[in-house]
Structures are given as C-alpha cells and as structure tokens.
Design an enzyme around this catalytic site. Structure first.
Site, PDB file in Angstrom:
ATOM      1  N   LYS A 187       0.832  -1.192   0.000  1.00 43.11           N
ATOM      2  CA  LYS A 187       0.000   0.000   0.000  1.00 43.11           C
ATOM      3  C   LYS A 187       0.873   1.251   0.000  1.00 43.11           C
ATOM      4  CE  LYS A 187      -3.857  -1.816   2.809  1.00 43.11           C
ATOM      5  NZ  LYS A 187      -4.967  -1.617   1.860  1.00 43.11           N
ATOM      6  N   ARG A 208     -10.551 -11.262   2.300  1.00 40.29           N
ATOM      7  CA  ARG A 208     -11.503 -12.249   1.754  1.00 40.29           C
ATOM      8  C   ARG A 208     -10.905 -13.652   1.726  1.00 40.29           C
ATOM      9  NH1 ARG A 208     -12.051  -8.952  -3.777  1.00 40.29           N
ATOM     10  NH2 ARG A 208     -11.670  -7.276  -2.283  1.00 40.29           N
TER      11      ARG A 208
HETATM   12  N1  BES Z   1      -8.009  -3.652   4.740  1.00 33.51           N
HETATM   13  C1  BES Z   1      -8.253  -3.207   3.432  1.00 33.51           C
HETATM   14  C2  BES Z   1      -9.533  -2.397   3.299  1.00 33.51           C
HETATM   15  C3  BES Z   1      -9.588  -1.078   4.020  1.00 33.51           C
HETATM   16  C4  BES Z   1      -9.438   0.110   3.338  1.00 33.51           C
HETATM   17  C5  BES Z   1      -9.884  -1.027   5.372  1.00 33.51           C
HETATM   18  C6  BES Z   1      -9.531   1.323   4.014  1.00 33.51           C
HETATM   19  C7  BES Z   1      -9.970   0.183   6.042  1.00 33.51           C
HETATM   20  C8  BES Z   1      -9.801   1.349   5.351  1.00 33.51           C
HETATM   21  C9  BES Z   1      -8.356  -4.403   2.473  1.00 33.51           C
HETATM   22  O1  BES Z   1      -7.601  -5.504   2.825  1.00 33.51           O
HETATM   23  C10 BES Z   1      -7.860  -3.953   1.138  1.00 33.51           C
HETATM   24  O2  BES Z   1      -6.716  -3.630   1.043  1.00 33.51           O
HETATM   25  N2  BES Z   1      -8.729  -3.966   0.137  1.00 33.51           N
HETATM   26  C11 BES Z   1      -8.371  -3.574  -1.164  1.00 33.51           C
HETATM   27  C12 BES Z   1      -8.963  -4.557  -2.133  1.00 33.51           C
HETATM   28  C13 BES Z   1      -8.493  -4.377  -3.551  1.00 33.51           C
HETATM   29  C14 BES Z   1      -7.026  -4.744  -3.672  1.00 33.51           C
HETATM   30  C15 BES Z   1      -9.341  -5.246  -4.445  1.00 33.51           C
HETATM   31  C16 BES Z   1      -8.922  -2.183  -1.429  1.00 33.51           C
HETATM   32  O3  BES Z   1     -10.046  -1.913  -1.013  1.00 33.51           O
HETATM   33  O4  BES Z   1      -8.211  -1.367  -1.998  1.00 33.51           O
HETATM   34 MN    MN Z   2      -5.587  -5.340   2.066  1.00 33.79          MN
END
Ligand code: BES
Ligand code: MN
Ligand code: ZN
Length: 496
Positions: free
Chosen positions: A279, A353
């Site tokens: 990230k 997921r």
């Molecule tokens: N933990 C994150 C989601 C999240 C985002 C939680 C902001 C709290 C605040 C999750 O694991 C994630 O990274 N999701 C990705 C999915 C994508 C790669 C399909 C996302 O939402 O960007």
């Molecule tokens: Mn994630």
C-alpha cells in the site's frame, strides 16, 4: 465511572452538577422540574430560560452556579431538540456530549442527571437509562495507555434521578445492561487502538483466552501446524510473509437450551501492509485497525456471555499479519481453499476475503442457523458510504432488514449493497476456479460475491466496516478513532 439510580425529588439531590433536559418546542417544565424550580426560587424558569434565553436546541447546554450545596453546586440545562425528532439514539448522543462537557468543568466528580426526555413518552425508563449510560461511557472513552500524562478529569459518579419507584427499578436494570455493553465497547476500542507491534495474532488470542476464562466461555486457539492439517490454506498463505505465527480462535457460548445457533466471524488482520502489492504510505497509516472485525466480535461475546440470552453463539477469527517478505505469498500463486476451490492471487492486498473464505467454510461445519461476518474489507465501501454508514450484504433479505432496523434504533446506520450472481464473471481466472479481485467497479459487492463462494449457509450476512470502524473526526456520540461500530447492533440483534 460509577452509575446509580434513585427515585428522588431533584431538590434533595446532593451533587456537583445537576442536569435536566428541555425540549426546544415545549419548554414547559415537567412536575419534577417545577418542584426543583420552586426550591431554586425560579432560577430555571426565570433566569435560565427567560433571561438567558435557553432555547433547548439539541445538545446545547447552559450551566450556572447556585452557591448551594443542595441540590447542587451548579445547575445545567441540556437541549433535547424537537420532540418529533427525539429518539433513544439522540439520548445517547446527548449524554456522550454531556460526558465531555462535565470533564471540562472544574470539580465535576459527582454528577446527577434526570432521565432525559422521558416525558416524550417515546420509550420507558429502562431504555432511556440504557441509552444514557451507554452515551456517558462512549463520550468518556479515551485511549491514553501510551501517554505518560493521563486524563485526570474523569467523572467518578453519575446518579440518574428517577421519578417513581417503578422508574428507579427499570433504571437500575438499564444501568446493568448498559455497563456490560459500554465495557465491551471499551474493550473492543482498546484492541483496535493497540499498535500492531503489540496486538499480534498471538497476543490477541491470549487476550481472547483470558477473557473467556473470566466469562466461563470455551476458547480454542489453533496454531499454524494444526491449521495446516485443517486445510486453512488460503488463510495461511496470507500470513506466510510475517514473522508472527497465525492463529485461529473459536469461542463458544451456549445456554442450557439454546433456541438459535449463531456464528459471528471477524476479520483479524493485525496489520495490512498490502503484502507484495504494498500500500502507499498514507493508506497504510491506519492498518493496525484491520482486525476491527475480530475486536468487535470478541466484544460482542464479552457482552453476550454476561447478558446470557438463550442462544448458542460461536465467535471465530483468523488472525495474521499481511507483510511483504521473502516468504510472502505472491501474485499468480494458486491457493486451494479449505472447501477445495482454487483461487489465483491477483492482488495480495485483497487478503481479508482469503482469510474469511476458510473461516466461512469452517463455520459451515457448525450447522448454524445464521452466519454473520464483519470485516474492514474494502476501500470501495468507504467511497460508496463514507465513514458513518456501514455496508451490509448477503443472501437473506429478512435477516439483512432486521439487522438494518436494529442498527437504526441504536443510531448505527447500515445500508444494503447488492450481490448478484453475474458478479462472479469479474472474478474469473484463466487457470483457477476464481481470482481474488474483480475489476475496480462495485468493489464491495464483488468482495461479497467472492465470499459467497465459501459459505453454504442460506442465512448469511456480510458487514463491511472499512469506513466506520475507525473515524477521522467525531460523529454524533462517537469520538474520533476506534468506534466499535456494530457492536451494539450485533449484541442487540442477538438478544432479540
Ligand atoms: N483492509 C483493506 C480495506 C480497508 C481500506 C480497510 C480502508 C480500512 C480502510 C483491504 O484488505 C484492502 O486492502 N482492500 C483492497 C482490495 C483491492 C485490492 C481489491 C482495497 O479496497 O483497496
Ligand atoms: Mn488489504
Ligand atoms: Zn485488509
């Protein structure tokens, strides 16, 4: 904070501050308030309402000294807003704000407050007291574990003034329930706020074990070797880049003759760096909160095991850390989930997921009436609904609507997002049964569609708290930071 309730003339109270509520559209004093006003030589009606012009606007306050020890050093009026808008959720919000107000005023260790807005006849004394007590506890919460200078202005005692013996009895019941829920919320918030350096899978599983010992609830913790034997392969892949060993926890509360069996699953990523799909720095900043689902279901168990409804409750969480390293799972890897389905890893940041998939399969073996998972699953839900509305989806309209209505009463907003079978298209893989991400469109729903591949339950709901678990700015009764979102809703849903 110590709460008590008493049927008492307000003029005879002995407190540092005595608070009464005034409606914006009906400023006539109640009989109990009138008696207090007489004892105070019309201080309330003449001075505060007429001369000061107190309007009763929602959450507005005015506070003046009486120079008397009885009933109180200071009298405070709090605005209840318009009668037609009044609700239990408003009571909670008012009391959260009162808690902060009290802390700002000097020498406010000992507070008395009437049962606010009971004359609206919208709810009984028990519900009113419960909403008030929860509000006070939510407002007073702060996380100062790592501050060398602690908050010393905390209110010590809050006495709630009832008008009849029946009200006193109900208020006492309300306090007991609300304190259980308030303490569960504080426990959940503490877990979420705890830095990932300390809130490791092992540390959280130890906290869960300790909590269960106190509650008389069974708690099983599975280690990596056991999980390999149990085929938690998708989950284990996510954790394999971390130095911290993954853990899976299974807590069980069971009454003597349970009328319903419910499984709650909480996402338990103790830190989400994104893995090799790392990230950006800014997005990683709050990723210690990616175990909010786990913290929430542990909090629900804490409350339920004390409130003892006639049900069987299972709480499950797969705990691990998503890190980039030489041993991380990689883009293109194919994982065989616990239910035998194969998943091509398209993005290592769509890790939640994968962990939930195996837990949903494990939950199938429990043959429960209902399965609910709660997770900080997608950034897309934050884009769609913001930080104050939680996303919900699933395969059973009745169950979803009941959850939404339960939340509405408490003041926790939920909004349903669709899952349609066609969304499986977006998850197609060339070499496996599916991949773990879709296109960037409808991200929350596609994540929900992915999860659906791993549950056999006909009564399954998925709650996405990515936006609501941890907030940037205060909202209604909630402080900024961890909110314990959905703890009250899920607890109330299970109790009903
Ligand atoms: N933990 C994150 C989601 C999240 C985002 C939680 C902001 C709290 C605040 C999750 O694991 C994630 O990274 N999701 C990705 C999915 C994508 C790669 C399909 C996302 O939402 O960007
Ligand atoms: Mn994630
Ligand atoms: Zn995550």
């Amino acid at each position: 904070m110590e709460f008590s309730a008493k049927n008492q003339e307000m003029a005879n109270v002995f407190a540092s501050i005595l608070t009464i509520g005034i409606f914006e559209d009906d400023k006539a004093l109640t009989p109990a308030q009138e008696n207090l006003d007489i004892a105070l030589n019309n201080l309330i009606s003449d001075y505060l309402i007429k001369k000061e012009g107190f309007k009763g606007k929602f959450t507005d306050t005015v506070c003046i000294p009486t120079f008397l020890k009885i009933p109180a050093d200071k009298i405070m009026l709090v605005g209840l807003g318009k009668k037609k808008d009044f609700s239990l959720a408003k009571v909670t919000e008012i009391c959260s704000k009162l808690a902060k107000q009290y802390e700002k005023i000097l020498n406010t260790k000992n507070v008395a407050c009437e049962l606010l807005g009971l004359n609206s006849k919208k709810f009984d004394a028990k519900a009113c007291t419960k909403a008030m007590t929860e509000g006070f506890m939510i407002g007073a919460y702060d996380y100062d574990k790592y501050k060398t200078k602690k908050n010393t202005s905390e209110i010590k005692k809050i006495k709630l003034i009832a008008g009849t013996n029946q009200e006193e009895k109900e208020a006492k019941e309300g306090i007991v329930e609300a304190q259980i829920i308030g303490e569960a919320m504080n426990f959940t918030k503490d877990l979420i706020n705890e830095p990932a350096q300390n809130a490791t899978p092992e540390a959280i599983s130890n906290i869960a074990k300790e909590m269960c010992e106190q509650l008389g609830v069974t708690c099983k913790v599975y280690n990596k070797k056991q999980l390999q034997e149990m085929n938690f392969n998708a989950f284990l892949a996510v954790g394999q880049g971390s130095v911290h060993e993954p853990k899976f926890i299974h807590l069980t509360y069971k009454s003597h003759n349970p009328k319903k069996k419910i499984v709650l699953i909480g996402k338990g990523i103790t830190f989400d760096s994104g893995g090799l799909d790392i990230k950006p720095a800014n997005s990683m900043l709050t990723m210690k909160t990616d175990m909010s689902g786990c913290a929430t279901v542990l909090g629900v168990m804490k409350a339920i095991a004390q409130l003892k409804p006639n049900i069987e409750l299972h709480v499950l969480s797969a705990l691990c850390e998503n890190m980039p390293s030489g041993s991380s799972y990689k883009q293109g890897d194919v994982l065989t989930a616990k239910n035998g389905k194969t998943i091509e890893v398209d993005n290592t940041d769509a890790e939640g997921r994968l962990t939930l998939a195996d837990v949903l399969t494990y939950a199938d073996e429990l043959n429960a009436d209902e399965v609910i998972d709660i997770a900080t699953l997608t950034g897309a839900v934050v884009v769609a609904l913001g930080q104050n509305i939680t996303g919900i989806m699933g395969n059973n309209k009745t169950m979803i609507n009941k959850l939404i209505q339960t939340g509405e009463k408490i003041g926790e907003a939920l909004w349903e997002l669709p899952i349609v079978d066609d969304m499986q298209e977006a998850l197609k893989s060339d070499i496996a049964d599916m991949r773990n991400t879709g296109s960037r469109f409808a991200g929350s729903s596609v994540a929900g569609r992915f999860l659906q591949n791993f549950t056999q339950s006909k009564n399954w709901a998925h709650i996405d708290i990515a936006g609501t678990a941890f907030i940037d700015k205060p909202y209604r009764e909630l402080n900024k930071g961890a909110t314990a979102a959905m703890l009250r809703t899920l607890t109330s849903y299970i109790l009903s």
